[in-house]
Write a protein that holds these residues in place. Structure first.
Motif, PDB file in Angstrom:
ATOM      1  N   ASP A 204       2.783 -14.090 -35.850  1.00  7.30           N
ATOM      2  CA  ASP A 204       2.829 -15.123 -35.546  1.00  7.30           C
ATOM      3  C   ASP A 204       2.130 -15.611 -34.041  1.00  7.30           C
ATOM      4  OD1 ASP A 204       3.072 -17.915 -34.717  1.00  7.30           O
ATOM      5  OD2 ASP A 204       5.261 -17.427 -35.036  1.00  7.30           O
ATOM      6  N   ALA A 205       0.965 -15.239 -33.687  1.00  5.80           N
ATOM      7  CA  ALA A 205       1.093 -15.867 -32.471  1.00  5.80           C
ATOM      8  C   ALA A 205       0.812 -16.306 -31.810  1.00  5.80           C
ATOM      9  CB  ALA A 205      -1.058 -15.009 -32.762  1.00  5.80           C
ATOM     10  N   PRO A 206       0.473 -17.788 -32.001  1.00 10.59           N
ATOM     11  CA  PRO A 206       0.913 -18.885 -31.607  1.00 10.59           C
ATOM     12  C   PRO A 206       2.141 -18.953 -31.348  1.00 10.59           C
ATOM     13  CG  PRO A 206      -0.517 -19.460 -33.573  1.00 10.59           C
ATOM     14  CD  PRO A 206       0.049 -18.567 -33.182  1.00 10.59           C
ATOM     15  N   GLY A 207       3.648 -19.018 -32.535  1.00 12.39           N
ATOM     16  CA  GLY A 207       4.486 -18.736 -31.558  1.00 12.39           C
ATOM     17  C   GLY A 207       4.543 -17.677 -30.317  1.00 12.39           C
ATOM     18  N   GLN A 208       4.620 -16.515 -30.878  1.00  8.54           N
ATOM     19  CA  GLN A 208       3.772 -15.866 -29.394  1.00  8.54           C
ATOM     20  C   GLN A 208       4.194 -16.207 -28.307  1.00  8.54           C
ATOM     21  OE1 GLN A 208       5.965 -11.909 -28.894  1.00  8.54           O
ATOM     22  NE2 GLN A 208       5.687 -13.711 -27.339  1.00  8.54           N
ATOM     23  N   GLY A 243       8.113 -27.161 -20.718  1.00  8.53           N
ATOM     24  CA  GLY A 243       8.949 -27.866 -21.402  1.00  8.53           C
ATOM     25  C   GLY A 243       7.965 -28.505 -22.645  1.00  8.53           C
ATOM     26  N   VAL A 244       7.052 -28.746 -22.373  1.00  4.88           N
ATOM     27  CA  VAL A 244       5.961 -29.214 -23.065  1.00  4.88           C
ATOM     28  C   VAL A 244       5.652 -27.639 -23.929  1.00  4.88           C
ATOM     29  CG1 VAL A 244       3.641 -29.297 -23.920  1.00  4.88           C
ATOM     30  CG2 VAL A 244       4.978 -31.203 -22.015  1.00  4.88           C
ATOM     31  N   ALA A 245       5.848 -26.514 -23.417  1.00  2.22           N
ATOM     32  CA  ALA A 245       5.738 -25.343 -24.725  1.00  2.22           C
ATOM     33  C   ALA A 245       6.744 -25.346 -25.153  1.00  2.22           C
ATOM     34  CB  ALA A 245       5.167 -24.041 -23.218  1.00  2.22           C
ATOM     35  N   LEU A 250       8.650 -24.684 -30.999  1.00  3.84           N
ATOM     36  CA  LEU A 250       9.913 -25.278 -31.868  1.00  3.84           C
ATOM     37  C   LEU A 250       9.061 -25.950 -32.832  1.00  3.84           C
ATOM     38  CD1 LEU A 250      12.862 -26.536 -29.948  1.00  3.84           C
ATOM     39  CD2 LEU A 250      12.732 -24.332 -30.631  1.00  3.84           C
ATOM     40  N   VAL A 251       8.061 -26.576 -32.746  1.00  5.23           N
ATOM     41  CA  VAL A 251       7.754 -27.493 -33.925  1.00  5.23           C
ATOM     42  C   VAL A 251       6.570 -26.490 -34.706  1.00  5.23           C
ATOM     43  CG1 VAL A 251       5.786 -29.144 -34.462  1.00  5.23           C
ATOM     44  CG2 VAL A 251       7.504 -29.490 -32.809  1.00  5.23           C
ATOM     45  N   TRP A 252       6.027 -25.522 -33.937  1.00  2.48           N
ATOM     46  CA  TRP A 252       4.879 -24.898 -34.584  1.00  2.48           C
ATOM     47  C   TRP A 252       6.179 -23.625 -35.143  1.00  2.48           C
ATOM     48  CZ3 TRP A 252       0.227 -23.300 -36.046  1.00  2.48           C
ATOM     49  CH2 TRP A 252      -0.034 -22.102 -36.209  1.00  2.48           C
ATOM     50  N   GLU A 253       6.899 -23.425 -35.449  1.00  2.00           N
ATOM     51  CA  GLU A 253       7.855 -22.915 -35.853  1.00  2.00           C
ATOM     52  C   GLU A 253       8.725 -22.920 -36.761  1.00  2.00           C
ATOM     53  OE1 GLU A 253       8.517 -18.418 -34.892  1.00  2.00           O
ATOM     54  OE2 GLU A 253       6.796 -18.911 -34.188  1.00  2.00           O
ATOM     55  N   LEU A 254       9.329 -24.262 -37.208  1.00  2.00           N
ATOM     56  CA  LEU A 254       9.733 -24.498 -37.620  1.00  2.00           C
ATOM     57  C   LEU A 254       8.251 -24.412 -39.195  1.00  2.00           C
ATOM     58  CD1 LEU A 254      12.007 -27.874 -36.098  1.00  2.00           C
ATOM     59  CD2 LEU A 254      12.047 -25.864 -37.685  1.00  2.00           C
ATOM     60  N   ARG A 255       7.227 -25.664 -38.516  1.00  2.00           N
ATOM     61  CA  ARG A 255       5.871 -25.512 -39.857  1.00  2.00           C
ATOM     62  C   ARG A 255       5.375 -24.111 -40.159  1.00  2.00           C
ATOM     63  NH1 ARG A 255       3.275 -31.076 -37.377  1.00  2.00           N
ATOM     64  NH2 ARG A 255       4.998 -32.365 -37.330  1.00  2.00           N
ATOM     65  N   ALA A 256       5.482 -23.300 -39.425  1.00  2.00           N
ATOM     66  CA  ALA A 256       5.063 -21.948 -39.679  1.00  2.00           C
ATOM     67  C   ALA A 256       5.783 -21.186 -41.366  1.00  2.00           C
ATOM     68  CB  ALA A 256       4.409 -21.004 -38.534  1.00  2.00           C
ATOM     69  N   LYS A 257       4.760 -21.037 -41.653  1.00  2.00           N
ATOM     70  CA  LYS A 257       4.959 -19.761 -43.139  1.00  2.00           C
ATOM     71  C   LYS A 257       5.865 -18.483 -43.121  1.00  2.00           C
ATOM     72  CE  LYS A 257       1.143 -22.011 -45.794  1.00  2.00           C
ATOM     73  NZ  LYS A 257       0.496 -22.198 -47.112  1.00  2.00           N
ATOM     74  N   PRO A 262      12.105 -16.704 -37.040  1.00  2.00           N
ATOM     75  CA  PRO A 262      12.265 -17.055 -38.579  1.00  2.00           C
ATOM     76  C   PRO A 262      13.724 -18.315 -37.838  1.00  2.00           C
ATOM     77  CG  PRO A 262      12.414 -14.657 -38.517  1.00  2.00           C
ATOM     78  CD  PRO A 262      12.549 -15.510 -36.723  1.00  2.00           C
ATOM     79  N   LEU A 263      13.916 -19.221 -37.409  1.00  2.00           N
ATOM     80  CA  LEU A 263      14.855 -19.913 -36.658  1.00  2.00           C
ATOM     81  C   LEU A 263      15.448 -20.570 -37.714  1.00  2.00           C
ATOM     82  CD1 LEU A 263      12.668 -23.422 -35.181  1.00  2.00           C
ATOM     83  CD2 LEU A 263      13.609 -20.846 -34.364  1.00  2.00           C
ATOM     84  N   ARG A 264      15.574 -20.298 -39.582  1.00  2.00           N
ATOM     85  CA  ARG A 264      16.208 -20.306 -40.133  1.00  2.00           C
ATOM     86  C   ARG A 264      17.677 -19.340 -40.180  1.00  2.00           C
ATOM     87  NH1 ARG A 264      11.984 -18.576 -43.483  1.00  2.00           N
ATOM     88  NH2 ARG A 264      12.050 -17.013 -44.523  1.00  2.00           N
ATOM     89  N   LEU A 265      17.045 -18.286 -39.267  1.00  2.00           N
ATOM     90  CA  LEU A 265      18.541 -17.399 -39.534  1.00  2.00           C
ATOM     91  C   LEU A 265      19.491 -18.143 -38.410  1.00  2.00           C
ATOM     92  CD1 LEU A 265      16.318 -14.345 -37.846  1.00  2.00           C
ATOM     93  CD2 LEU A 265      17.708 -14.288 -40.314  1.00  2.00           C
TER      94      LEU A 265
END
Length: 537
Positions: A204-208, A243-245, A250-257, A262-265
């Motif tokens: 997950d490069a964008p998340g990183q 703050g923007v980052a 968070l938005v990306w991680e919630l939508r990423a496949k 893994p926020l669900r952890l």
């Protein structure tokens, strides 16, 4: 022909791999405490100030902490063993680069890349152990060995680093990693690898990038804010961009496949509690390592070896209680051990606010021992709790989250130490300077030196002989007051972490009780006779 491996042989092979894994980690843990002891020598040799020294630590920890989530995820996908080898070899090569640095800029660059390779080793090694030891009791013992070897490196680091700095200069603290890394990598390559499950996951490069930008920009603002001005365009812009980052991350991680984080952890209260414990509980530890090193050598005139010996009460305590904690944590409930350990950390940090400059070492050594106890018990119990709360295929990601929060704590612990110290010196310096019979120009030079964290050494040698003792006393007092303020704040955060972990473990227990109550009993035939081997026994 039976090709099954004899249990004793399998056990020896697992033991060999555990030994090699922990030896590989030894150089990473050793690097942490060795570098702190060398900071005054680096300051003198490369001509840098307090902010430069903060970046010597944080350039490494920033990459080391922020990349561990990706390392855990990539290890789950490509295999933990080959990734571990890559990290070890890269870390060893970058240690040589740091040793050859002739300027603060090159040193910071080398430290950042060294941290990136080091980031691989912690979560991947823990996931390797999780896969080798599926039984909870054996896994707890293996994790205890893993933690105790790290404790051994922590205990040896200050003394070994102090001797190396005195005998060969600060460069030697990086050279020492090279032979250890080469030998361990060669032995691990020669050893037969046990089979390990893999899970195909995409990086997950964008998340990183988003997470690294958030932490990096925030760390920059905290470290540079005092000198550049909190309202300056650079600092205000960094805080806003951070703050923007964070929001974008968070938005990306919630939508990423397949999110890196893994926020669900975090729906599992145990994982959330472990993350909070590792962040709030360890904050004061990293602040102490940074501030006490500078204080003992610059303010009290101790040698690097003497500084390393004083740290033994802390590092040896961590080593001993990490080992003991592995067996204790398997028997004691984490919901009790972890909050109690954080309270012990808070008590130790509060105790470190009591001594004044010149006081006997014994007046605060007890607090360092207590801090080591709290750190060890909290860390070992949190790690065991998380490894028992997730499935094997999520072990890499979960261990990456746990270790990342601890390293992010190091980033902000060092940033906090420098910011509070600088603010304290800035506010109290006018009163201290008023007591000194020095000319205006001499006072300006002295103020600038104090701001950079320089208290003794060349600063005292350049002062007139009749006021030298007074200059030393006032500088030590300013530094000590800054340390006390840092420790008080860290203690309060540890208490907050204790309360949060207690609530989260209660939530976890409530969920388990509710789930058990909803599970229907398995129907049993009327003619069935209960026995010890029946499913319902």
């Amino acid at each position: 022909m039976n090709s099954a491996v004899h249990p004793a042989l399998a056990s020896r092979r697992r033991g060999l791999h555990l030994l090699l894994i922990t030896l590989g980690l030894f150089v990473v843990y050793l690097d942490g405490t060795i570098v702190n002891v060398a900071l005054p020598d680096i300051q003198s040799s490369l001509g840098t100030g307090l902010r430069g020294l903060q970046w010597v630590v944080d350039a490494y920890v920033l990459a080391f902490g922020c990349l561990q989530m990706a390392a855990g995820t990539v290890g789950d996908s490509v295999g933990h063993r080959p990734l571990f080898l890559t990290g070890l070899i890269g870390f060893t090569a970058c240690s040589a680069v740091c040793a050859l640095s002739g300027s603060i800029e090159w040193l910071l660059a080398g430290r950042a890349v060294q941290g990136a390779f080091g980031a691989i080793l912690i979560p991947v090694s823990l996931a390797m152990i999780r896969g080798m030891y599926p039984e909870p009791a054996e896994r707890a013992k293996a994790i205890g060995i893993w933690a105790s070897v790290g404790g051994l490196a922590l205990a040896a680091g200050p003394v070994l680093g102090g001797w190396l700095v005195e005998a060969y200069g600060w460069e030697s603290i990086f050279w020492i990693n090279v032979p250890v890394g080469i030998v361990v990598a060669a032995l691990l390559l020669a050893a037969k690898a046990p089979a390990a499950p893999r899970q195909a996951r995409k990086l997950d490069a964008p998340g990183q990038i988003g997470f690294l930008a958030f932490i990096g920009l925030l760390a920059f603002a905290l470290i540079e804010g005092h000198s550049r001005g909190w309202g300056s365009p650079e600092i205000a812009g960094s805080l806003a961009a951070s703050g923007v980052a964070l929001v974008a991350f968070l938005v990306w991680e919630l939508r990423a496949k397949q999110p890196m984080f893994p926020l669900r952890l975090f729906r599992n209260p145990v994982v959330t509690a472990a993350a909070i414990v590792n962040f709030l509980g360890f904050l004061g530890l990293y602040a102490i390592l940074f501030q006490l090193t500078m204080f003992w050598q610059s303010a009290e005139g101790l040698s690097p070896v003497e500084t390393g010996v004083r740290f033994l009460s802390l590092t040896a305590s961590i080593m001993v209680f990490s080992f003991l904690g592995s067996s204790w944590s398997a028997k004691l409930a984490p919901r009790l051990v972890i909050p109690a350990s954080l309270v012990a950390i808070a008590a130790a940090l509060a105790g470190l606010t009591l001594p004044d400059p010149g006081d006997s070492y014994l007046s605060f050594a007890w607090a360092l021992v207590l801090l080591g106890f709290g750190i060890s018990m909290a860390g070992t119990s949190a790690t065991n709790a998380v490894m028992g709360a997730v499935t094997p295929e999520r072990a890499g990601a979960a261990s990456g989250i746990v270790s990342t929060t601890r390293q992010v704590s190091a980033i902000f612990g060092v940033a906090l130490a420098g910011t509070v110290l600088s603010s304290q010196i800035e506010g109290a310096a006018p009163g201290a300077l008023a007591k000194l019979p020095l000319a205006g120009e001499a006072k300006e030079r002295l103020l600038e030196a104090w701001r950079s964290g320089a208290i003794g050494g060349e600063l005292l040698n350049s002062a007139p002989g009749d006021v030298r003792e007074l200059v030393a006393r006032e500088g030590a007092r300013l530094f000590a007051e800054g340390m006390h303020a840092t420790m008080a704040l860290s203690a309060a955060l540890s208490v907050l972490g204790a309360a949060a972990s207690l609530l989260l473990f209660r939530l976890s227990a409530g969920r388990k009780a509710g789930a058990s109550a909803r599970e229907p009993e398995e129907p049993r035939p009327p003619s069935a006779v209960p026995s010890d081997s029946s499913p319902g026994a």
